[in-house]
Design an enzyme around this catalytic site. Structure first.
Site, PDB file in Angstrom:
ATOM      1  N   GLY A   1      16.818   1.304 -35.859  1.00 45.82           N
ATOM      2  CA  GLY A   1      17.342   0.204 -36.657  1.00 45.82           C
ATOM      3  C   GLY A   1      18.706   0.420 -37.271  1.00 45.82           C
TER       4      GLY A   1
ATOM      5  CG  ASN B   1      23.502  -1.168 -33.541  1.00 41.80           C
ATOM      6  OD1 ASN B   1      24.658  -1.058 -33.909  1.00 41.80           O
ATOM      7  ND2 ASN B   1      23.047  -0.566 -32.452  1.00 41.80           N
TER       8      ASN B   1
ATOM      9  CE  LYS C   1       9.360  -9.602 -21.102  1.00 36.12           C
ATOM     10  NZ  LYS C   1      10.162  -8.623 -20.447  1.00 36.12           N
TER      11      LYS C   1
ATOM     12  CG  MET D   1      14.367  -0.163 -26.418  1.00 33.79           C
ATOM     13  SD  MET D   1      16.118  -0.127 -26.037  1.00 33.79           S
ATOM     14  CE  MET D   1      16.113   1.037 -24.709  1.00 33.79           C
ATOM     15  NE  ARG D   2       8.333  -4.963 -25.418  1.00 33.83           N
ATOM     16  CZ  ARG D   2       7.697  -4.148 -24.589  1.00 33.83           C
ATOM     17  NH1 ARG D   2       7.853  -4.271 -23.306  1.00 33.83           N
ATOM     18  NH2 ARG D   2       6.895  -3.226 -25.043  1.00 33.83           N
TER      19      ARG D   2
ATOM     20  CG  ASN E   1      21.573  -6.185 -25.451  1.00 27.20           C
ATOM     21  OD1 ASN E   1      20.930  -5.739 -26.399  1.00 27.20           O
ATOM     22  ND2 ASN E   1      21.702  -5.512 -24.324  1.00 27.20           N
TER      23      ASN E   1
ATOM     24  CG  HIS F   1      23.959  -1.420 -22.508  1.00 24.19           C
ATOM     25  ND1 HIS F   1      22.610  -1.167 -22.422  1.00 24.19           N
ATOM     26  CD2 HIS F   1      24.556  -0.654 -21.564  1.00 24.19           C
ATOM     27  CE1 HIS F   1      22.405  -0.284 -21.447  1.00 24.19           C
ATOM     28  NE2 HIS F   1      23.567   0.048 -20.915  1.00 24.19           N
TER      29      HIS F   1
END
Length: 189
Positions: A12, A14, A65, A90-91, A107, A109
């Site tokens: 956590g 970020n 999902k 992470m999905r 997002n 990365h």
């Protein structure tokens, strides 16, 4: 003021950087909900201490999902969330959320995309002896770190650095670049 949801899976850092920048008045936003997919993630305690409402759901507790994301979407709608900010989530996000938030899911990365997509990007780059490493911020699409780039920042790697030294530099960029990019996006709207 933008109403956002932050999605996270782990430490956590970020999330904290975004929340800190909101509290300082740098970002004109409010974190309406933190969505976490790991029941023991450190970010849960951090959110509790900061007074941020948290939704902790394990995908394993759902039959699909689609059902998992529909449950999340219902809560996002209840909170009038306008943007989803992935911060170590992470999905892979599916069309349930993509269709509800077109070009409103961002997002971060820890690589210079398109290089080193997916899990352990820092480790991938380090093992490949990459001469440059860095951070990418991009819109989410249905692929794995394939959405349109919004911002990137990198640095030249000293071959003597350890992976921890590389990771430290990447986190420093992440915590600054993510909020700068979100601020710019939201001010341009």
């Amino acid at each position: 003021m933008k109403k956002i949801a932050v999605f996270a899976s782990g430490h956590g850092t970020n999330f904290e950087a975004i929340d800190d920048n909101i509290k300082k008045g740098y970002l004109d936003a409010s974190i309406e909900l933190l969505v976490v997919d790991q029941k023991k993630a450190e970010v849960i305690d951090k959110a509790k201490k900061r007074g941020v409402e948290t939704l902790v759901l394990s995908p394993k507790d759902f039959s699909s999902k689609k059902e998992y994301e529909e449950c999340i979407l219902e809560r996002l709608k209840e909170k009038d969330v306008e943007w989803i900010v992935l911060a170590g989530y992470m999905r892979i996000v599916t069309n349930v959320l993509l269709d509800a938030y077109p070009n409103r899911i961002i997002n971060i990365h820890p690589s210079l995309l398109p290089d080193f997509r997916g899990l352990d990007a820092i480790g991938q780059a380090y093992r490949a002896k990459a001469e440059r490493m860095g951070v990418s911020i991009h819109y989410i699409d249905s692929g794995l770190d394939t959405g349109s780039l919004i911002a990137q920042e990198g640095f030249d790697v000293d071959p003597k650095w350890t992976i921890d030294e590389c990771e430290e530099r990447i986190h420093a960029i992440e915590h600054r670049l993510y909020t700068e990019t979100l601020k710019k996006l939201w001010e341009e709207e």
